[in-house]
Design a protein around this motif. Structure first.
Motif, PDB file in Angstrom:
ATOM      1  N   ILE A  85       0.849  -1.195   0.000  1.00  0.00           N
ATOM      2  CA  ILE A  85       0.000   0.000   0.000  1.00  0.00           C
ATOM      3  C   ILE A  85       0.881   1.241   0.000  1.00  0.00           C
ATOM      4  O   ILE A  85       0.584   2.218  -0.694  1.00  0.00           O
ATOM      5  N   ASP A  86       1.968   1.227   0.758  1.00  0.00           N
ATOM      6  CA  ASP A  86       2.887   2.368   0.768  1.00  0.00           C
ATOM      7  C   ASP A  86       3.465   2.630  -0.622  1.00  0.00           C
ATOM      8  O   ASP A  86       3.698   3.776  -0.998  1.00  0.00           O
ATOM      9  N   LYS A  87       3.689   1.582  -1.416  1.00  0.00           N
ATOM     10  CA  LYS A  87       4.226   1.753  -2.773  1.00  0.00           C
ATOM     11  C   LYS A  87       3.253   2.461  -3.701  1.00  0.00           C
ATOM     12  O   LYS A  87       3.652   3.020  -4.709  1.00  0.00           O
ATOM     13  N   THR A  88       1.961   2.431  -3.372  1.00  0.00           N
ATOM     14  CA  THR A  88       0.970   3.122  -4.201  1.00  0.00           C
ATOM     15  C   THR A  88       0.938   4.620  -3.910  1.00  0.00           C
ATOM     16  O   THR A  88       0.225   5.347  -4.583  1.00  0.00           O
ATOM     17  N   GLY A  89       1.683   5.062  -2.922  1.00  0.00           N
ATOM     18  CA  GLY A  89       1.708   6.480  -2.576  1.00  0.00           C
ATOM     19  C   GLY A  89       0.883   6.814  -1.342  1.00  0.00           C
ATOM     20  O   GLY A  89       0.843   7.950  -0.908  1.00  0.00           O
ATOM     21  N   ILE A  90       0.207   5.827  -0.787  1.00  0.00           N
ATOM     22  CA  ILE A  90      -0.585   6.031   0.427  1.00  0.00           C
ATOM     23  C   ILE A  90       0.268   5.589   1.606  1.00  0.00           C
ATOM     24  O   ILE A  90       0.649   4.434   1.700  1.00  0.00           O
ATOM     25  N   GLN A  91       0.593   6.493   2.514  1.00  0.00           N
ATOM     26  CA  GLN A  91       1.403   6.163   3.685  1.00  0.00           C
ATOM     27  C   GLN A  91       0.502   5.532   4.730  1.00  0.00           C
ATOM     28  O   GLN A  91       0.087   6.155   5.692  1.00  0.00           O
ATOM     29  N   PHE A  92       0.199   4.265   4.520  1.00  0.00           N
ATOM     30  CA  PHE A  92      -0.807   3.568   5.323  1.00  0.00           C
ATOM     31  C   PHE A  92      -0.322   3.269   6.732  1.00  0.00           C
ATOM     32  O   PHE A  92      -0.916   3.687   7.716  1.00  0.00           O
ATOM     33  N   GLY A  93       0.762   2.522   6.846  1.00  0.00           N
ATOM     34  CA  GLY A  93       1.244   2.088   8.155  1.00  0.00           C
ATOM     35  C   GLY A  93       1.661   3.225   9.056  1.00  0.00           C
ATOM     36  O   GLY A  93       1.487   3.175  10.273  1.00  0.00           O
ATOM     37  N   SER A  94       2.205   4.289   8.483  1.00  0.00           N
ATOM     38  CA  SER A  94       2.676   5.402   9.306  1.00  0.00           C
ATOM     39  C   SER A  94       1.547   6.342   9.714  1.00  0.00           C
ATOM     40  O   SER A  94       1.777   7.307  10.429  1.00  0.00           O
ATOM     41  N   SER A  95       0.316   6.079   9.257  1.00  0.00           N
ATOM     42  CA  SER A  95      -0.795   6.952   9.618  1.00  0.00           C
ATOM     43  C   SER A  95      -1.443   6.561  10.944  1.00  0.00           C
ATOM     44  O   SER A  95      -2.360   7.215  11.390  1.00  0.00           O
ATOM     45  N   PHE A  96      -0.947   5.495  11.577  1.00  0.00           N
ATOM     46  CA  PHE A  96      -1.500   5.054  12.854  1.00  0.00           C
ATOM     47  C   PHE A  96      -0.748   5.698  14.005  1.00  0.00           C
ATOM     48  O   PHE A  96       0.466   5.802  13.976  1.00  0.00           O
ATOM     49  N   VAL A  97      -1.495   6.105  15.024  1.00  0.00           N
ATOM     50  CA  VAL A  97      -0.905   6.666  16.233  1.00  0.00           C
ATOM     51  C   VAL A  97      -1.483   5.889  17.411  1.00  0.00           C
ATOM     52  O   VAL A  97      -2.690   5.705  17.511  1.00  0.00           O
ATOM     53  N   LYS A  98      -0.631   5.413  18.284  1.00  0.00           N
ATOM     54  CA  LYS A  98      -1.061   4.617  19.438  1.00  0.00           C
ATOM     55  C   LYS A  98      -1.504   5.540  20.562  1.00  0.00           C
ATOM     56  O   LYS A  98      -0.808   6.483  20.917  1.00  0.00           O
TER      57      LYS A  98
END
Length: 139
Positions: A85-98
């Motif tokens: 998903i990150d390769k598609t240009g969407i910063q998916f994993g880094s959009s989470f905040v604990k």
């Protein structure tokens, strides 16, 4: 028998396609949903099973790390989906905040809560010196 290019079948009806959509995109979306659910529902039974199988830090493996390369299975595919998903240009994993709340459900070293990566990666030498690597923030 009529032959049609696969790309044409993915198009919407109004453009002459079968409105199937991208199967890869749908698969990434579903895998991304499981990744999101694992991060947002840490007390779910299936997440606890994953933690027992892969360790507490198993939910925080980076998709490009050596820990995940060559591994098979459902969780490895979910982790790889984050990178895809990150390769598609969407910063998916880094959009989470604990959210820490009382700190009882947040691992001090392996959960990402303070900065852009878990403390075990940022302060590797200190992490290796710690005798209780599975401690929580409240401890």
């Amino acid at each position: 028998m009529s032959w049609v290019k696969w790309e044409d079948t993915l198009l919407p009806f109004r453009e002459g396609g079968l409105n199937i959509g991208s199967l890869k995109g749908k698969n990434l979306a579903l895998l991304g949903k499981w990744f999101w659910r694992a991060k947002t529902e840490p007390n779910a039974l299936w997440v606890k099973v994953l933690k027992n199988i892969h360790g507490v830090g198993g939910l925080n493996i980076d998709s490009g790390s050596n820990e995940i390369k060559g591994k098979r299975g459902v969780w490895a595919n979910i982790i790889r989906a984050d990178g895809a998903i990150d390769k598609t240009g969407i910063q998916f994993g880094s959009s989470f905040v604990k959210k820490i709340s009382d700190g009882g459900g947040t691992c001090f070293w392996t959960d990402q809560y303070q900065c852009d990566e878990p403390l075990c990666n940022k302060f590797r030498r200190l992490y290796l010196l710690d005798t209780d690597r599975s401690c929580f923030v409240k401890d």
